[in-house]
Design an enzyme around this catalytic site. Structure first.
Site, PDB file in Angstrom:
ATOM      1  CG  HIS A  56      -1.954  -1.029   1.228  1.00  0.00           C
ATOM      2  ND1 HIS A  56      -3.049  -0.967   2.060  1.00  0.00           N
ATOM      3  CD2 HIS A  56      -2.106  -2.169   0.498  1.00  0.00           C
ATOM      4  CE1 HIS A  56      -3.824  -2.017   1.852  1.00  0.00           C
ATOM      5  NE2 HIS A  56      -3.270  -2.759   0.905  1.00  0.00           N
ATOM      6  CD  GLU A  58      -2.009   4.165   3.214  1.00  0.00           C
ATOM      7  OE1 GLU A  58      -1.731   3.548   2.172  1.00  0.00           O
ATOM      8  OE2 GLU A  58      -3.147   4.184   3.694  1.00  0.00           O
ATOM      9  CB  CYS A  86      -6.565  -0.432   5.250  1.00  0.00           C
ATOM     10  SG  CYS A  86      -4.855  -1.025   5.147  1.00  0.00           S
ATOM     11  CB  CYS A  89      -2.057   1.606   6.176  1.00  0.00           C
ATOM     12  SG  CYS A  89      -1.687   0.789   4.601  1.00  0.00           S
TER      13      CYS A  89
END
Length: 153
Positions: A56, A58, A86, A89
């Site tokens: 992801h 992040e 999420c 993250c």
């Protein structure tokens, strides 16, 4: 430059990363890590191209930032991300000791983890986020995701 202008500036940088992700067929989410109003790292969702469910925006920005700053603790940094982090993250953000999180669009899916419990907002954990802002460039961030998924279907 005012705080609002600073937040808008860095969110625009995160949006540039999101557009790069979109152009590669990835879910268009971008992220930038900032310290002392200087860019430390930037990233975009890369799960498909890296064959990695954890890639992801992040997570990649945190990994790169840690490498650049030579510390897995990212004290006094700010993370700008185009969509609400999420659960995975959020956990990484807390573990990295990031001070400020600014995100654009929200997650409204009824059974998504962040809808039920967003770790970023829990203050009774040892290392909670000091400053959280949401809805920065909301329309731009939200429309990018909506358009991407509309075109996918």
């Amino acid at each position: 430059m005012s705080i609002v202008n600073i937040d808008n500036y860095w969110m625009k940088q995160a949006l540039k990363q999101a557009y790069c992700a979109k152009n590669k067929g990835e879910i268009p989410i971008g992220s930038v890590l900032v310290k002392d109003n200087d860019l430390v790292s930037s990233s975009q969702n890369s799960c498909i191209s890296l064959f990695d469910v954890s890639a992801h925006a992040e997570i990649l920005a945190i990994q790169r930032g840690s490498s650049i700053l030579k510390n897995y603790r990212l004290y006094n940094t700010s993370l700008y991300v185009t969509h609400e982090p999420c659960l995975m993250c959020s956990s990484a953000i807390i573990s990295a000791r990031i001070r400020k999180v600014v995100y654009g669009s929200y997650s409204f899916k009824k059974y998504k983890f962040s809808f039920l419990m967003n770790l970023l907002y829990i203050h009774n954990v040892k290392h909670h986020i000091k400053d959280i802002k949401s809805g920065i460039l909301l329309n731009e961030c939200s429309n990018l995701l909506k358009d991407f998924f509309k075109n996918k279907r």
